[in-house]
Design a protein around this motif. Structure first.
Motif, PDB file in Angstrom:
ATOM      1  N   ALA A   1       0.845  -1.188   0.000  1.00 11.65           N
ATOM      2  CA  ALA A   1       0.000   0.000   0.000  1.00 11.65           C
ATOM      3  C   ALA A   1       0.878   1.235   0.000  1.00 11.65           C
ATOM      4  CB  ALA A   1      -0.937   0.009   1.205  1.00 11.65           C
ATOM      5  N   ARG A   2       0.360   2.296  -0.597  1.00  7.86           N
ATOM      6  CA  ARG A   2       1.090   3.561  -0.663  1.00  7.86           C
ATOM      7  C   ARG A   2       0.529   4.513   0.381  1.00  7.86           C
ATOM      8  NH1 ARG A   2       0.193   8.274  -3.356  1.00  7.86           N
ATOM      9  NH2 ARG A   2      -1.595   7.350  -4.458  1.00  7.86           N
ATOM     10  N   ILE A   3       1.423   5.291   1.025  1.00  4.79           N
ATOM     11  CA  ILE A   3       0.991   6.271   2.025  1.00  4.79           C
ATOM     12  C   ILE A   3       0.426   7.486   1.306  1.00  4.79           C
ATOM     13  CG2 ILE A   3       1.709   7.764   3.911  1.00  4.79           C
ATOM     14  CD1 ILE A   3       3.912   5.790   4.552  1.00  4.79           C
ATOM     15  N   ALA A   4      -0.881   7.721   1.504  1.00  2.00           N
ATOM     16  CA  ALA A   4      -1.541   8.861   0.871  1.00  2.00           C
ATOM     17  C   ALA A   4      -1.669  10.041   1.815  1.00  2.00           C
ATOM     18  CB  ALA A   4      -2.923   8.453   0.369  1.00  2.00           C
ATOM     19  N   ALA A   5      -1.723   9.779   3.114  1.00  2.00           N
ATOM     20  CA  ALA A   5      -1.951  10.873   4.070  1.00  2.00           C
ATOM     21  C   ALA A   5      -1.249  10.569   5.385  1.00  2.00           C
ATOM     22  CB  ALA A   5      -3.448  11.080   4.310  1.00  2.00           C
ATOM     23  N   ILE A   6      -0.759  11.616   6.018  1.00  2.00           N
ATOM     24  CA  ILE A   6      -0.203  11.536   7.375  1.00  2.00           C
ATOM     25  C   ILE A   6      -1.105  12.362   8.274  1.00  2.00           C
ATOM     26  CG2 ILE A   6       1.763  12.109   8.846  1.00  2.00           C
ATOM     27  CD1 ILE A   6       3.573  11.580   6.459  1.00  2.00           C
TER      28      ILE A   6
END
Length: 383
Positions: A179-184
């Motif tokens: 999975a790709r990090i879209a938001a922190i």
């Protein structure tokens, strides 16, 4: 240079040759600073645990709730607390096994983060959950159905050095899910509500076997009846009362405070011994000063007043040092370590400093009483 002779004499005694003011400030200031830090931390955390946290926290956490049991669960809660607010979230266990394509177990040295030490409870959500705020990247659209995206908490991202666009591989029930990090996100943990360090976008991950976590918000006073109502209908659901968690945290904080208090007491005892030693070591000089002052016409009250003012100034100096260092340490622990508001009880802080000043003044004055009875023949003849 003050115009009043006694005040000028007392001030001069603090920095005259042979004065031990610097040693006393270090020895006693450290102990008093620990006490001030303890009072500020204790009062701030106590206020949060006693007032703020219970007001914001849910009454119960419900664990092991199955999706098909939600209607029965809502009905059981509604029988005791009508129109109670219930938050539900899917939950499953998973672990981070790779960061940007590199296996975690092969990294040397391995990253030091609580997020990697074991499986973690995760969830998915179409909307940004309450008590969360996106600080980097973007939140996916409500109807998103593309490749898996995740949002990670700010603390975990900072510890692992992650940013938006990085990829994580998570093992969910033995299946590796890239999975790709879209938001922190910045997460408000202080409300003791339901929060997750890792949140998936809806879609692919929904096929994983999962249960539900629930939180129940409502007025107090019906906790026993609420737990019994849910247990009768759904005995497999575990109800965790938030008040018990807060009580355990308060007890833990109390034990930490006792340890700090013991360390501060030892430090103050050592500083007091230094103060007593300094008073004793300066006894001959003080007797000489007292005789000279009396020969010049000073009364015993004036001699004692000058010495009392000297130790009062020393106490004020110690109070300023302890207030500056102790309050700064208390703020750092409360605001930075615990990420909580910093509303210390300044009355308790003032009482602590007043007590410390009284100890300093009493020891100094009592140690100087012998100088008042000194005779000129006893002091001047040996010279």
């Amino acid at each position: 240079r003050p115009r009043r002779p006694l005040l000028r004499l007392a001030l001069t005694n603090l920095h005259r040759p042979g004065a031990q003011t610097d040693r006393l400030v270090v020895a006693l200031g450290l102990g008093f600073s620990l006490f001030v830090a303890l009072v500020t931390i204790n009062s701030s955390l106590g206020s949060e645990m006693r007032d703020a946290a219970p007001a914001k926290a849910p009454r119960f956490f419900a664990v092991d709730l199955q999706p098909e049991d939600v209607p029965a669960f809502r009905a059981a809660v509604d029988r005791v607390i009508p129109h109670a607010r219930i938050e539900l979230a899917p939950s499953f266990r998973g672990a981070i096994v790779a960061i940007n394509g590199r296996r975690v177990d092969r990294m040397n040295p391995p990253p030091d983060s609580w997020l990697l030490k074991s499986d973690r409870t995760m969830t998915w959500s179409a909307a940004l959950p309450p008590r969360n705020r996106v600080i980097a990247g973007y939140w996916w659209p409500p109807a998103y159905s593309g490749p898996p995206l995740i949002s990670i908490g700010q603390d975990a991202a900072d510890t692992l050095g992650l940013k938006t666009g990085d990829s994580l591989t998570l093992s969910v029930l033995g299946v590796d899910v890239p999975a790709r990090i879209a938001a922190i996100r910045a997460i408000d943990w202080s409300a003791l509500g339901m929060n997750f360090a890792i949140i998936f976008s809806p879609g692919y991950i929904e096929e994983a076997p999962h249960g539900l976590l629930a939180t129940i918000y409502g007025p107090g006073g019906r906790d026993g009846a609420l737990a019994a109502s849910v247990a009768r209908v759904l005995p497999s659901v575990t109800m965790i009362r938030t008040g018990d968690i807060i009580s355990q945290l308060s007890e833990l904080i109390g034990r930490i405070a006792d340890a700090i208090r013991a360390a501060a007491a030892v430090t103050v005892a050592a500083g007091t011994a230094v103060l007593i030693g300094a008073v004793a070591a300066s006894g001959r000089a003080r007797r000489y000063d007292a005789v000279i002052l009396k020969l010049l016409g000073a009364s015993r009250r004036q001699v004692l007043g000058a010495q009392a003012i000297e130790y009062l100034l020393l106490a004020l100096l110690l109070a300023l040092v302890a207030l500056a260092i102790g309050a700064a340490a208390g703020w750092f622990v409360t605001a930075r370590v615990f990420a909580l508001p910093f509303p210390p009880d300044w009355v308790a802080v003032a009482a602590t400093l007043a007590g410390a000043g009284a100890v300093t003044l009493s020891i100094g004055v009592l140690g100087s009483l012998s100088a008042l009875t000194a005779k000129a023949a006893d002091v001047m003849l040996p010279l």
